[in-house]
Design a protein around this motif. Structure first.
Motif, PDB file in Angstrom:
ATOM      1  N   MET A 167       0.818  -1.203   0.000  1.00 47.84           N
ATOM      2  CA  MET A 167       0.000   0.000   0.000  1.00 47.84           C
ATOM      3  C   MET A 167       0.861   1.268   0.000  1.00 47.84           C
ATOM      4  O   MET A 167       0.508   2.275  -0.624  1.00 47.84           O
ATOM      5  CB  MET A 167      -0.925  -0.001   1.219  1.00 47.84           C
ATOM      6  N   GLY A 174      -3.762   3.901   5.285  1.00 44.76           N
ATOM      7  CA  GLY A 174      -4.216   2.865   6.220  1.00 44.76           C
ATOM      8  C   GLY A 174      -3.154   2.567   7.256  1.00 44.76           C
ATOM      9  O   GLY A 174      -1.959   2.775   6.989  1.00 44.76           O
ATOM     10  N   ILE A 179      -6.535  -1.630  10.078  1.00 49.34           N
ATOM     11  CA  ILE A 179      -6.735  -2.857   9.294  1.00 49.34           C
ATOM     12  C   ILE A 179      -7.033  -4.028  10.232  1.00 49.34           C
ATOM     13  O   ILE A 179      -7.975  -4.820   9.996  1.00 49.34           O
ATOM     14  CB  ILE A 179      -5.495  -3.151   8.426  1.00 49.34           C
ATOM     15  N   ASN A 182     -10.667  -4.001  11.691  1.00 50.45           N
ATOM     16  CA  ASN A 182     -11.704  -4.373  10.740  1.00 50.45           C
ATOM     17  C   ASN A 182     -11.627  -5.851  10.361  1.00 50.45           C
ATOM     18  O   ASN A 182     -12.654  -6.483  10.084  1.00 50.45           O
ATOM     19  CB  ASN A 182     -11.620  -3.493   9.498  1.00 50.45           C
ATOM     20  N   ILE A 237      -6.676  -7.809   1.601  1.00 46.89           N
ATOM     21  CA  ILE A 237      -6.488  -6.628   2.445  1.00 46.89           C
ATOM     22  C   ILE A 237      -6.226  -5.389   1.584  1.00 46.89           C
ATOM     23  O   ILE A 237      -6.810  -4.320   1.785  1.00 46.89           O
ATOM     24  CB  ILE A 237      -5.320  -6.833   3.421  1.00 46.89           C
ATOM     25  N   CYS A 241      -8.588  -2.108   1.317  1.00 50.30           N
ATOM     26  CA  CYS A 241      -8.097  -0.795   1.746  1.00 50.30           C
ATOM     27  C   CYS A 241      -8.152   0.220   0.605  1.00 50.30           C
ATOM     28  O   CYS A 241      -8.396   1.418   0.839  1.00 50.30           O
ATOM     29  CB  CYS A 241      -6.681  -0.921   2.278  1.00 50.30           C
ATOM     30  N   ASN A 242      -7.933  -0.236  -0.629  1.00 44.62           N
ATOM     31  CA  ASN A 242      -8.010   0.639  -1.798  1.00 44.62           C
ATOM     32  C   ASN A 242      -9.452   1.123  -1.983  1.00 44.62           C
ATOM     33  O   ASN A 242      -9.706   2.295  -2.268  1.00 44.62           O
ATOM     34  CB  ASN A 242      -7.531  -0.124  -3.037  1.00 44.62           C
ATOM     35  N   ALA A 245     -10.310   3.558   0.884  1.00 40.78           N
ATOM     36  CA  ALA A 245      -9.702   4.870   0.658  1.00 40.78           C
ATOM     37  C   ALA A 245     -10.504   5.667  -0.359  1.00 40.78           C
ATOM     38  O   ALA A 245     -10.668   6.892  -0.223  1.00 40.78           O
ATOM     39  CB  ALA A 245      -8.263   4.689   0.152  1.00 40.78           C
ATOM     40  N   SER A 250     -10.007   6.221   4.116  1.00 40.88           N
ATOM     41  CA  SER A 250      -9.032   5.284   4.665  1.00 40.88           C
ATOM     42  C   SER A 250      -9.774   4.159   5.381  1.00 40.88           C
ATOM     43  O   SER A 250     -10.902   4.353   5.879  1.00 40.88           O
ATOM     44  CB  SER A 250      -8.103   6.008   5.657  1.00 40.88           C
ATOM     45  N   MET A 251      -9.139   3.012   5.464  1.00 41.25           N
ATOM     46  CA  MET A 251      -9.703   1.899   6.219  1.00 41.25           C
ATOM     47  C   MET A 251      -9.820   2.270   7.701  1.00 41.25           C
ATOM     48  O   MET A 251     -10.669   1.750   8.431  1.00 41.25           O
ATOM     49  CB  MET A 251      -8.832   0.639   6.040  1.00 41.25           C
ATOM     50  N   ASP A 252      -9.004   3.202   8.141  1.00 41.57           N
ATOM     51  CA  ASP A 252      -9.078   3.636   9.547  1.00 41.57           C
ATOM     52  C   ASP A 252     -10.417   4.287   9.888  1.00 41.57           C
ATOM     53  O   ASP A 252     -10.799   4.382  11.068  1.00 41.57           O
ATOM     54  CB  ASP A 252      -7.937   4.630   9.842  1.00 41.57           C
TER      55      ASP A 252
END
Length: 258
Positions: A167, A174, A179, A182, A237, A241-242, A245, A250-252
């Motif tokens: 990434m 992320g 990550i 989730n 993953i 995450c892509n 975003a 963001s995955m956050d």
């Protein structure tokens, strides 16, 4: 003819007068009458037979028509000869100048050809050096890449760390914490997890993998360099995450089903 008359005639001659009559050679045995009129009088000679060894007495008048005509003729001849010599010298100089100009033109052309060849050789050398430098840089970069690529463990921690490594190269945001949180909520860390009961399952595209991604989303957000396999933990993953975003920043920022 008396001795005084002969002597007077000889004293009256100049160097140019002698040159004028220098062509008179020994006469034959025939009779010759020579009559020249000096400036202060005249002298006549009686006809007489001359032998091959006899001399002729004479006198000369520089102001006579004949002498003037002869002098003028000689002057014309000398002038003509001088002009001819000048013309020949000028023609010779012109030929020399033309030869010099031709030689200089030939030398200039040869110099231009040599310079063009040298320039072409320099350009080819520079191009070859640039290509060699580029290959060396690419090789060095490949070596650094191989050297710096870490080895990740084949577990949840290793999968997350490898996904973050990829990434970072693709500027996908992320963090490990976001990550991991989730993944635990979606699959409890099981890369083979599948949801067969939600709306996606009913529509024939069940959510799969660590972050429960459906096939169309995976195909759209798949990142080059990862396996094209929805169940592959790292590919799952990174694609998830892509997508997060693109939709959430963001995955956050994801704290529930997404």
């Amino acid at each position: 003819m008396s001795a005084n008359t002969f002597g007077h005639s000889r004293r009256g001659l100049k160097k140019t007068h002698k040159a004028t009559i220098a062509g008179v050679a020994a006469l034959g045995a025939a009779a010759l009458t020579l009559s020249l009129v000096p400036g202060n009088g005249s002298t006549e000679t009686e006809p007489q037979a001359l032998s091959g060894t006899q001399k002729v007495a004479w006198s000369y008048n520089a102001n006579s028509t004949q002498a003037k005509a002869l002098a003028a003729s000689l002057n014309e001849q000398q002038t003509a000869l001088g002009l001819k010599a000048q013309q020949e010298a000028k023609a010779k100089a012109n030929l020399a100048a033309q030869a010099k100009a031709a030689a200089e033109a030939k030398a200039a052309k040869a110099k231009a050809v040599a310079q063009a060849q040298a320039k072409a050789q320099a350009a080819a050398k520079a191009k070859a050096q640039a290509a060699a430098k580029k290959r060396a840089a690419e090789k060095a970069a490949a070596n650094r890449s191989v050297t710096r690529t870490p080895v990740f463990a084949n577990n949840l921690d290793g999968w997350i760390r490898e996904a973050l490594f990829i990434m970072d190269k693709h500027d996908i945001p992320g963090t490990y914490a976001g990550i991991h949180r989730n993944i635990i909520r979606e699959s409890s860390g099981n890369p083979r997890a599948i949801n067969n009961w939600d709306i996606n399952a009913i529509n024939g595209i069940p959510s799969k993998g660590l972050l429960q991604v459906i096939q169309p989303t995976f195909e759209r957000y798949h990142v080059k360099g990862t396996k094209f396999d929805l169940y592959d933990p790292v590919a799952n993953i990174v694609a998830a995450c892509n997508y997060a975003a693109d939709r959430y920043g963001s995955m956050d920022n994801v704290n529930s089903a997404y």
